[in-house]
Enzyme design. Structure first.
Site, PDB file in Angstrom:
ATOM      1  N   ASP A 108       0.881  -1.171   0.000  1.00 27.83           N
ATOM      2  CA  ASP A 108       0.000   0.000   0.000  1.00 27.83           C
ATOM      3  C   ASP A 108       0.919   1.222   0.000  1.00 27.83           C
ATOM      4  O   ASP A 108       2.140   1.080  -0.051  1.00 27.83           O
ATOM      5  CB  ASP A 108      -0.915   0.005   1.236  1.00 27.83           C
ATOM      6  CG  ASP A 108      -2.177   0.842   1.019  1.00 27.83           C
ATOM      7  OD1 ASP A 108      -3.276   0.271   1.049  1.00 27.83           O
ATOM      8  OD2 ASP A 108      -2.059   2.061   0.795  1.00 27.83           O
ATOM      9  N   TRP A 144      -5.509  33.958 -11.706  1.00 28.88           N
ATOM     10  CA  TRP A 144      -5.070  32.985 -10.690  1.00 28.88           C
ATOM     11  C   TRP A 144      -3.753  33.422 -10.052  1.00 28.88           C
ATOM     12  O   TRP A 144      -3.409  32.968  -8.965  1.00 28.88           O
ATOM     13  CB  TRP A 144      -4.933  31.592 -11.298  1.00 28.88           C
ATOM     14  CG  TRP A 144      -3.660  31.315 -12.046  1.00 28.88           C
ATOM     15  CD1 TRP A 144      -3.344  31.736 -13.299  1.00 28.88           C
ATOM     16  CD2 TRP A 144      -2.539  30.533 -11.588  1.00 28.88           C
ATOM     17  NE1 TRP A 144      -2.101  31.274 -13.654  1.00 28.88           N
ATOM     18  CE2 TRP A 144      -1.585  30.534 -12.632  1.00 28.88           C
ATOM     19  CE3 TRP A 144      -2.256  29.832 -10.416  1.00 28.88           C
ATOM     20  CZ2 TRP A 144      -0.355  29.868 -12.522  1.00 28.88           C
ATOM     21  CZ3 TRP A 144      -1.032  29.167 -10.316  1.00 28.88           C
ATOM     22  CH2 TRP A 144      -0.097  29.193 -11.367  1.00 28.88           C
ATOM     23  N   SER A 172      -1.422  18.785  -1.158  1.00 30.60           N
ATOM     24  CA  SER A 172      -0.370  18.440  -2.123  1.00 30.60           C
ATOM     25  C   SER A 172       0.910  18.014  -1.424  1.00 30.60           C
ATOM     26  O   SER A 172       1.556  17.045  -1.829  1.00 30.60           O
ATOM     27  CB  SER A 172      -0.054  19.641  -3.024  1.00 30.60           C
ATOM     28  OG  SER A 172      -1.127  19.900  -3.873  1.00 30.60           O
ATOM     29  N   TYR A 259       5.847  22.614 -14.229  1.00 28.22           N
ATOM     30  CA  TYR A 259       6.483  21.306 -14.473  1.00 28.22           C
ATOM     31  C   TYR A 259       5.849  20.221 -13.603  1.00 28.22           C
ATOM     32  O   TYR A 259       5.775  19.059 -14.011  1.00 28.22           O
ATOM     33  CB  TYR A 259       8.000  21.409 -14.295  1.00 28.22           C
ATOM     34  CG  TYR A 259       8.586  22.163 -15.462  1.00 28.22           C
ATOM     35  CD1 TYR A 259       8.739  21.526 -16.682  1.00 28.22           C
ATOM     36  CD2 TYR A 259       8.859  23.521 -15.378  1.00 28.22           C
ATOM     37  CE1 TYR A 259       9.188  22.222 -17.795  1.00 28.22           C
ATOM     38  CE2 TYR A 259       9.311  24.224 -16.482  1.00 28.22           C
ATOM     39  CZ  TYR A 259       9.468  23.568 -17.695  1.00 28.22           C
ATOM     40  OH  TYR A 259       9.885  24.261 -18.798  1.00 28.22           O
ATOM     41  N   HIS A 305       8.505  35.061 -16.873  1.00 30.90           N
ATOM     42  CA  HIS A 305       7.116  35.543 -16.825  1.00 30.90           C
ATOM     43  C   HIS A 305       7.074  37.053 -16.616  1.00 30.90           C
ATOM     44  O   HIS A 305       5.993  37.624 -16.569  1.00 30.90           O
ATOM     45  CB  HIS A 305       6.366  34.866 -15.667  1.00 30.90           C
ATOM     46  CG  HIS A 305       6.256  33.377 -15.820  1.00 30.90           C
ATOM     47  ND1 HIS A 305       5.171  32.762 -16.393  1.00 30.90           N
ATOM     48  CD2 HIS A 305       7.104  32.381 -15.468  1.00 30.90           C
ATOM     49  CE1 HIS A 305       5.359  31.445 -16.390  1.00 30.90           C
ATOM     50  NE2 HIS A 305       6.516  31.188 -15.827  1.00 30.90           N
ATOM     51  N   THR A 330      13.859  18.602 -22.608  1.00 34.99           N
ATOM     52  CA  THR A 330      12.518  18.322 -23.129  1.00 34.99           C
ATOM     53  C   THR A 330      12.630  17.726 -24.528  1.00 34.99           C
ATOM     54  O   THR A 330      11.921  16.768 -24.876  1.00 34.99           O
ATOM     55  CB  THR A 330      11.678  19.611 -23.155  1.00 34.99           C
ATOM     56  OG1 THR A 330      11.829  20.282 -21.906  1.00 34.99           O
ATOM     57  CG2 THR A 330      10.214  19.303 -23.375  1.00 34.99           C
ATOM     58  N   ARG A 452      -5.141  39.423 -23.220  1.00 26.48           N
ATOM     59  CA  ARG A 452      -5.895  38.386 -22.510  1.00 26.48           C
ATOM     60  C   ARG A 452      -6.674  38.996 -21.348  1.00 26.48           C
ATOM     61  O   ARG A 452      -6.429  40.137 -20.968  1.00 26.48           O
ATOM     62  CB  ARG A 452      -4.929  37.311 -22.003  1.00 26.48           C
ATOM     63  CG  ARG A 452      -3.916  37.836 -21.024  1.00 26.48           C
ATOM     64  CD  ARG A 452      -2.752  36.867 -20.839  1.00 26.48           C
ATOM     65  NE  ARG A 452      -3.042  35.875 -19.804  1.00 26.48           N
ATOM     66  CZ  ARG A 452      -2.105  35.303 -19.034  1.00 26.48           C
ATOM     67  NH1 ARG A 452      -0.833  35.608 -19.170  1.00 26.48           N
ATOM     68  NH2 ARG A 452      -2.440  34.423 -18.130  1.00 26.48           N
TER      69      ARG A 452
END
Length: 527
Positions: A108, A144, A172, A259, A305, A330, A452
């Site tokens: 388990d 968000w 998490s 990721y 970003h 990648t 956006r």
């Protein structure tokens, strides 16, 4: 203890499931908890999808039609939070709960009671998050990312959103600790790290990312909270703070997070492609090292970003080059997947179709990411629909297709029944056609300068927006096919053989279908 513990039929002995509803509330069985996570993710998928359809319906033509601008931006905020924390992450944890113990030969998960708790936090966290829609002032309309000062103008809902994010983060982190403890301590004798299936490897690395970055998000939103209610000035320039600092802290969490949202899909695709190619995975160790490299590099690229905030040139160059570097591991992965298929004996059952769709469309998202990595060009793309197109190509035909492919791949193992292959193929083709009709036009309107998170737009963008909205409704309704297929498969159908996928030559990992309630009876236990 003998290496193979045998049990009576677990459904009937005193270790078996509790009757009725309480079985699901109190269960510590990894399969039950995996099932709960997967159904929860599926329900949230339809809730988040409904929010996306509200956004796309508003954008069908210019002007303000259906919702007011404030509600439109509440939808963009909640759509993202639901899809990230309510769909992709719980679905991955559900797949991990079901498969990791079986794949490493454990009875388990290592911490079964914590496993139960980490699931049951989620419905309460999301109930709190969605309840903000009904509060005075409504949910935050800041996206968000919750950038201040915009997010600080939210009404009384802000502390509820922040508390719900804390709950989801706790869930998490507990899930990640459980996965690491299971992989480290409960592997069967002889299973060294470099013999673990790739799905186990990708989750192992993802779990470390989760533990590293969720507390960073917790810190950022807690500082927002104290800025609004306790008179601090972390992000308020008038008090000596800096709103750009929030962006740095947020994206130091946010980039590894993207990721976290894709690495387990890499693992799923690395399980599916070898099975339907009837070949061993090409370059196993390079896949492991590439995954680890991606995880490491994800921590040093966050400010891509933020190219438009006025960084020093040296900073922009560093983040540009480190971001382009992440394309190398990648690319290694994509090369290995294609090489696995090269001269293989391929068949195209539904899981393989989703894996192939993943490889092709995830690569499209990768190329647009490479474009966004270039600082001078990003000045033009930043905050346009080009960015929306990029990350949706990575997350929908990327992460979501990986999850769906994994569900098709293992559904016969879980239920003991074959799903309807014809329905599965319809689901794949409709999803693939509509997902491209939905997101590909966004590249064009983005390059032409459409911003956006705006409910209205200039009239020249109408045609592409109408195409995208048609794609959105087509994609959304195609997912009802998936629901029908899964329910039909659970309720019955053709029985699955022990070796579900024909002619996989022992490459497919095998276990009787359906597996027993506990894995004790078939899996070697640690002596």
């Amino acid at each position: 203890m003998n290496a193979y513990a045998t049990h009576a039929d677990d459904h009937h002995d005193h270790h078996g499931p509790a009757p009725g509803l309480m079985r699901w509330v109190t269960t510590t069985n990894h399969k039950d908890i995996g099932t709960l996570y997967l159904w929860f993710a599926f329900i949230m998928f339809f809730i988040g999808g409904f929010m996306a359809l509200i956004i796309r319906a508003e954008l069908f033509q210019p002007g303000l039609q259906i919702v007011d601008p404030h509600f439109f931006n509440q939808m963009t905020t909640l759509h993202a939070l639901v899809m990230i924390f309510g769909v992709v992450m719980p679905a991955f944890v559900g797949l991990a709960n079901w498969m990791l113990p079986i794949m490493v030969g454990a009875p388990d998960m290592a911490l079964p009671r914590m496993n139960n708790w980490s699931f049951w936090i989620l419905p309460f966290g999301f109930a709190m998050m969605l309840s903000t829609l009904f509060m005075e002032g409504g949910a935050p309309a800041a996206g968000w990312t919750l950038y201040p000062p915009l997010s600080l103008q939210t009404g009384n809902a802000l502390p509820f959103i922040i508390f719900s994010i804390h709950l989801l983060g706790i869930s998490s982190i507990m899930g990640a600790i459980n996965i690491i403890a299971t992989i480290m301590n409960l592997r069967a004798p002889g299973m060294t790290f470099m013999k673990m299936p790739l799905f186990v490897w990708t989750w192992f690395i993802t779990a470390y990312l989760l533990i590293a970055v969720m507390p960073v998000l917790a810190g950022a939103v807690t500082m927002l909270l104290t800025d609004k209610f306790f008179g601090t000035s972390f992000f308020d320039a008038a008090g000596g703070g800096d709103p750009v600092m929030f962006q740095h802290i947020f994206w130091f969490f946010g980039h590894p997070e993207v990721y976290i949202l894709i690495l387990p899909s890499f693992g799923l695709v690395s399980e599916i492609i070898p099975t339907f190619s009837r070949k061993r995975l090409f370059g196993y160790s390079s896949m492991v090292y590439a995954t680890a490299s991606i995880a490491f590099l994800s921590f040093i690229v966050w400010a891509h970003h933020m190219f438009t905030v006025g960084m020093p040139l040296a900073g922009e160059l560093f983040f540009m080059f480190s971001t382009m570097l992440i394309a190398v591991p990648t690319g290694v992965k994509v090369f290995n997947w294609v090489s696995t298929m090269w001269r293989g004996s391929l068949t195209f059952e539904t899981p393989m179709l989703f894996a192939l769709g993943f490889v092709v469309m995830f690569t499209i998202g990768g190329f647009s990411g490479l474009m966004l990595a270039m600082t001078p060009i990003d000045f033009q793309y930043h905050d346009t629909y080009f960015v929306v197109a990029h990350f949706h190509y990575v997350l929908v035909p990327g992460a979501v297709f990986g999850i769906v492919g994994g569900v098709y791949y293992w559904l016969p193992k879980w239920t003991g029944n074959r799903y309807n292959e014809g329905l599965g193929k319809w689901h794949f083709w409709l999803s693939t056609i509509f997902v491209n009709i939905l997101f590909f036009p966004m590249h064009f309107v983005g390059l032409a300068g459409m911003p956006r998170r705006i409910p209205d737009y200039a009239v020249q963008f109408t045609d592409f927006n109408q195409i995208a909205t048609i794609g959105a409704f087509g994609f959304g309704f195609s997912q009802i096919l998936f629901l029908i297929l899964v329910v039909k498969c659970i309720r019955g159908g053709e029985k699955a053989a022990d070796q579900v996928w024909e002619g996989a030559h022992g490459l497919e990992w095998t276990l009787s279908s359906p597996p027993p309630y506990h894995t004790f009876s078939v899996q070697p236990m640690i002596k």
